[in-house]
Motif scaffolding. Structure first.
Motif, PDB file in Angstrom:
ATOM      1  N   THR A  37      -2.504  -1.451  -3.446  1.00  0.00           N
ATOM      2  CA  THR A  37      -1.666  -0.945  -4.532  1.00  0.00           C
ATOM      3  C   THR A  37      -1.171  -2.085  -5.408  1.00  0.00           C
ATOM      4  O   THR A  37      -1.200  -2.015  -6.634  1.00  0.00           O
ATOM      5  CB  THR A  37      -0.480  -0.140  -3.973  1.00  0.00           C
ATOM      6  OG1 THR A  37      -0.986   0.918  -3.136  1.00  0.00           O
ATOM      7  CG2 THR A  37       0.347   0.461  -5.099  1.00  0.00           C
ATOM      8  N   ARG A  42      -7.334  -2.316   7.023  1.00  0.00           N
ATOM      9  CA  ARG A  42      -8.299  -1.637   6.156  1.00  0.00           C
ATOM     10  C   ARG A  42      -8.277  -2.200   4.739  1.00  0.00           C
ATOM     11  O   ARG A  42      -9.301  -2.208   4.045  1.00  0.00           O
ATOM     12  CB  ARG A  42      -8.044  -0.133   6.167  1.00  0.00           C
ATOM     13  CG  ARG A  42      -8.383   0.516   7.518  1.00  0.00           C
ATOM     14  CD  ARG A  42      -8.077   2.000   7.515  1.00  0.00           C
ATOM     15  NE  ARG A  42      -8.934   2.710   6.577  1.00  0.00           N
ATOM     16  CZ  ARG A  42     -10.193   3.081   6.818  1.00  0.00           C
ATOM     17  NH1 ARG A  42     -10.750   2.792   7.990  1.00  0.00           N
ATOM     18  NH2 ARG A  42     -10.889   3.730   5.918  1.00  0.00           N
ATOM     19  N   MET A  43      -7.122  -2.688   4.293  1.00  0.00           N
ATOM     20  CA  MET A  43      -7.083  -3.351   2.989  1.00  0.00           C
ATOM     21  C   MET A  43      -7.833  -4.678   3.026  1.00  0.00           C
ATOM     22  O   MET A  43      -8.535  -5.031   2.075  1.00  0.00           O
ATOM     23  CB  MET A  43      -5.630  -3.552   2.534  1.00  0.00           C
ATOM     24  CG  MET A  43      -4.958  -2.286   2.038  1.00  0.00           C
ATOM     25  SD  MET A  43      -3.364  -2.592   1.229  1.00  0.00           S
ATOM     26  CE  MET A  43      -2.331  -3.016   2.639  1.00  0.00           C
ATOM     27  N   LYS A  53       0.844  -1.189   0.000  1.00  0.00           N
ATOM     28  CA  LYS A  53       0.000   0.000   0.000  1.00  0.00           C
ATOM     29  C   LYS A  53       0.878   1.236   0.000  1.00  0.00           C
ATOM     30  O   LYS A  53       1.734   1.395   0.887  1.00  0.00           O
ATOM     31  CB  LYS A  53      -0.921   0.021   1.224  1.00  0.00           C
ATOM     32  CG  LYS A  53      -1.799   1.275   1.320  1.00  0.00           C
ATOM     33  CD  LYS A  53      -2.760   1.382   0.160  1.00  0.00           C
ATOM     34  CE  LYS A  53      -3.601   2.649   0.222  1.00  0.00           C
ATOM     35  NZ  LYS A  53      -4.507   2.763  -0.947  1.00  0.00           N
ATOM     36  N   TYR A  60       0.884   5.604  -0.447  1.00  0.00           N
ATOM     37  CA  TYR A  60       0.163   6.865  -0.498  1.00  0.00           C
ATOM     38  C   TYR A  60       1.109   7.871  -1.142  1.00  0.00           C
ATOM     39  O   TYR A  60       2.029   8.379  -0.486  1.00  0.00           O
ATOM     40  CB  TYR A  60      -0.225   7.343   0.900  1.00  0.00           C
ATOM     41  CG  TYR A  60      -1.115   6.381   1.657  1.00  0.00           C
ATOM     42  CD1 TYR A  60      -2.495   6.412   1.489  1.00  0.00           C
ATOM     43  CD2 TYR A  60      -0.585   5.447   2.544  1.00  0.00           C
ATOM     44  CE1 TYR A  60      -3.324   5.531   2.185  1.00  0.00           C
ATOM     45  CE2 TYR A  60      -1.400   4.574   3.246  1.00  0.00           C
ATOM     46  CZ  TYR A  60      -2.767   4.626   3.057  1.00  0.00           C
ATOM     47  OH  TYR A  60      -3.583   3.759   3.749  1.00  0.00           O
ATOM     48  N   HIS A  97     -11.659  -1.177   2.861  1.00  0.00           N
ATOM     49  CA  HIS A  97     -11.776   0.266   3.055  1.00  0.00           C
ATOM     50  C   HIS A  97     -10.569   1.025   2.514  1.00  0.00           C
ATOM     51  O   HIS A  97     -10.578   2.261   2.496  1.00  0.00           O
ATOM     52  CB  HIS A  97     -11.974   0.585   4.541  1.00  0.00           C
ATOM     53  CG  HIS A  97     -13.213  -0.016   5.119  1.00  0.00           C
ATOM     54  ND1 HIS A  97     -14.457   0.147   4.554  1.00  0.00           N
ATOM     55  CD2 HIS A  97     -13.410  -0.815   6.204  1.00  0.00           C
ATOM     56  CE1 HIS A  97     -15.364  -0.499   5.260  1.00  0.00           C
ATOM     57  NE2 HIS A  97     -14.754  -1.096   6.266  1.00  0.00           N
ATOM     58  N   GLU A  98      -9.533   0.313   2.122  1.00  0.00           N
ATOM     59  CA  GLU A  98      -8.380   0.882   1.422  1.00  0.00           C
ATOM     60  C   GLU A  98      -8.101   0.018   0.204  1.00  0.00           C
ATOM     61  O   GLU A  98      -8.170  -1.220   0.283  1.00  0.00           O
ATOM     62  CB  GLU A  98      -7.130   0.904   2.319  1.00  0.00           C
ATOM     63  CG  GLU A  98      -7.190   1.848   3.499  1.00  0.00           C
ATOM     64  CD  GLU A  98      -6.912   3.292   3.115  1.00  0.00           C
ATOM     65  OE1 GLU A  98      -6.674   3.559   1.914  1.00  0.00           O
ATOM     66  OE2 GLU A  98      -6.928   4.138   4.021  1.00  0.00           O
ATOM     67  N   ASP A  99      -7.784   0.655  -0.921  1.00  0.00           N
ATOM     68  CA  ASP A  99      -7.406  -0.095  -2.115  1.00  0.00           C
ATOM     69  C   ASP A  99      -6.021  -0.691  -1.942  1.00  0.00           C
ATOM     70  O   ASP A  99      -5.144  -0.099  -1.289  1.00  0.00           O
ATOM     71  CB  ASP A  99      -7.404   0.813  -3.341  1.00  0.00           C
ATOM     72  CG  ASP A  99      -8.811   1.284  -3.711  1.00  0.00           C
ATOM     73  OD1 ASP A  99      -9.769   0.554  -3.403  1.00  0.00           O
ATOM     74  OD2 ASP A  99      -8.922   2.379  -4.299  1.00  0.00           O
ATOM     75  N   SER A 136      -2.769  -0.674  10.681  1.00  0.00           N
ATOM     76  CA  SER A 136      -4.135  -0.250  10.376  1.00  0.00           C
ATOM     77  C   SER A 136      -4.389  -0.236   8.874  1.00  0.00           C
ATOM     78  O   SER A 136      -5.495  -0.587   8.422  1.00  0.00           O
ATOM     79  CB  SER A 136      -4.411   1.132  10.973  1.00  0.00           C
ATOM     80  OG  SER A 136      -4.466   1.065  12.387  1.00  0.00           O
ATOM     81  N   SER A 137      -3.385   0.162   8.089  1.00  0.00           N
ATOM     82  CA  SER A 137      -3.538   0.109   6.630  1.00  0.00           C
ATOM     83  C   SER A 137      -3.751  -1.324   6.168  1.00  0.00           C
ATOM     84  O   SER A 137      -4.559  -1.585   5.266  1.00  0.00           O
ATOM     85  CB  SER A 137      -2.299   0.708   5.947  1.00  0.00           C
ATOM     86  OG  SER A 137      -2.202   2.091   6.192  1.00  0.00           O
TER      87      SER A 137
END
Length: 337
Positions: free
Chosen positions: A60, A51-52, A15, A17, A56-58, A47-48
């Protein structure tokens, strides 16, 4: 990508950003019906990662597989997971039963059926008697149970928990972590729980995943991660360990495996040191000392031993330990389990 095994698999999941890498190609497998804690400091990527998994998170790059199905690009409602958020996010104008039934309402389930399901789920968390109350009429622990019931009503294959105990006072936190473990055991599904608390992870987890700077430093049982840390970071982060330099690399040494003596035994490794601080912990004393080589060492001394042989700040002593208690550490970190 599909696999036949049950449970959760992350395959080289990354992931980013912008130019920041939050999660760096991590790979792991979590067997079904496990209580797993993602543990690490703020900003480590835990947390990332959660959430993946939740959607809730795309992602990468990489793949997320749950019970043999690639869920990487599915919506949160299609994944077979449910999320329990840190702030519980209960609707203040809805009753306990209506909060729990809300996701079924969004799916178009009839009122009678969804409230019946909500009541059955509330029985699991011992909240049936409070079904008609509003969230403001509940304690923090009761609100948490409602949030848990709301997640469980969807019958998930995996429950995802984001710092679920951080808003509770210390006494209630101890009680609720006991209940979370019981719920996981009774339901027979996997819990993936994000926390920065070492005590929480040790108390709850079948498997601890220690993360740092976007990679996995170590995966193992609670006892293995605590007693056999793989890297200096894990040894320091888990607490209760000293990290010292040896002739062939660094090693971890539990603070309760070090003893303080005026005259060291020839059968043990010993260093001369000066006492720099003493802290009373109730059943033990934490004694800080600085060796002649400049290393800081913590020693946990049972209160009865300290009373029998007290030391003072500024006193020169010898610190000794058995060679078998020194655990070699690796400086190499892999993103793969």
């Amino acid at each position: 990508m599909n696999v036949s095994s049950e449970g959760l698999e992350l395959a080289a999941v990354t992931k980013t950003y912008g130019n920041t890498v939050a999660v760096d190609a991590i790979s792991l497998r979590i067997p079904q019906a496990s209580y797993v804690c993602l543990l690490g400091p703020s900003g480590c990527g835990k947390s990332s990662t959660l959430r993946m998994v939740a959607g809730h998170e795309d992602v990468t790059s990489g793949d997320i597989i749950l019970n043999g199905t690639n869920i990487t690009h599915l919506s949160p409602t299609q994944r077979g997971t449910a999320m329990m958020f840190q702030n519980y996010a209960l609707f203040p104008h809805l009753t306990v039963a209506e909060n729990v039934a809300f996701s079924l309402k969004m799916k178009g389930t009839g009122k009678s059926e969804r409230l019946s399901s909500a009541n059955r789920t509330l029985e699991l968390v011992d909240m049936t008697a409070l079904a008609e109350r509003l969230p403001a009429q509940l304690s923090g622990g009761q609100q948490q149970r409602v949030a848990l019931a709301r997640a469980l009503i969807t019958d998930p294959a995996m429950l995802l928990l984001d710092e679920p105990l951080s808003a509770l006072d210390p006494f209630l936190r101890l009680r609720m972590r006991t209940e979370l473990k019981r719920f996981q055991r009774d339901l027979g599904i996997s819990f993936l729980h994000v926390t920065h608390s070492q005590d929480e992870a040790l108390a709850l987890a079948d498997i601890i995943i220690v993360m740092n700077e976007g990679v996995i430093e170590q995966i193992g049982s609670a006892s293995d991660v605590f007693n056999m840390p793989r890297t200096p970071f894990v040894a320091r982060f888990m607490g209760g360990h000293n990290v010292l330099a040896g002739p062939q690399g660094s090693f971890a040494l539990r603070s309760d495996k070090v003893t303080i003596t005026a005259k060291p035994s020839r059968a043990k490794t010993a260093l001369q040191a000066t006492i720099s601080d003493i802290e009373y912990l109730g059943t033990a004393f934490s004694v800080a000392a600085k060796t002649d080589h400049g290393d800081d060492v913590l020693v946990t001394v049972p209160d009865t031993d300290f009373a029998a042989s007290p030391v003072e700040i500024g006193q020169t002593v010898h610190l000794q330990w058995a060679a078998s208690d020194a655990h070699p550490l690796s400086s190499q970190v892999s993103a793969h389990s």
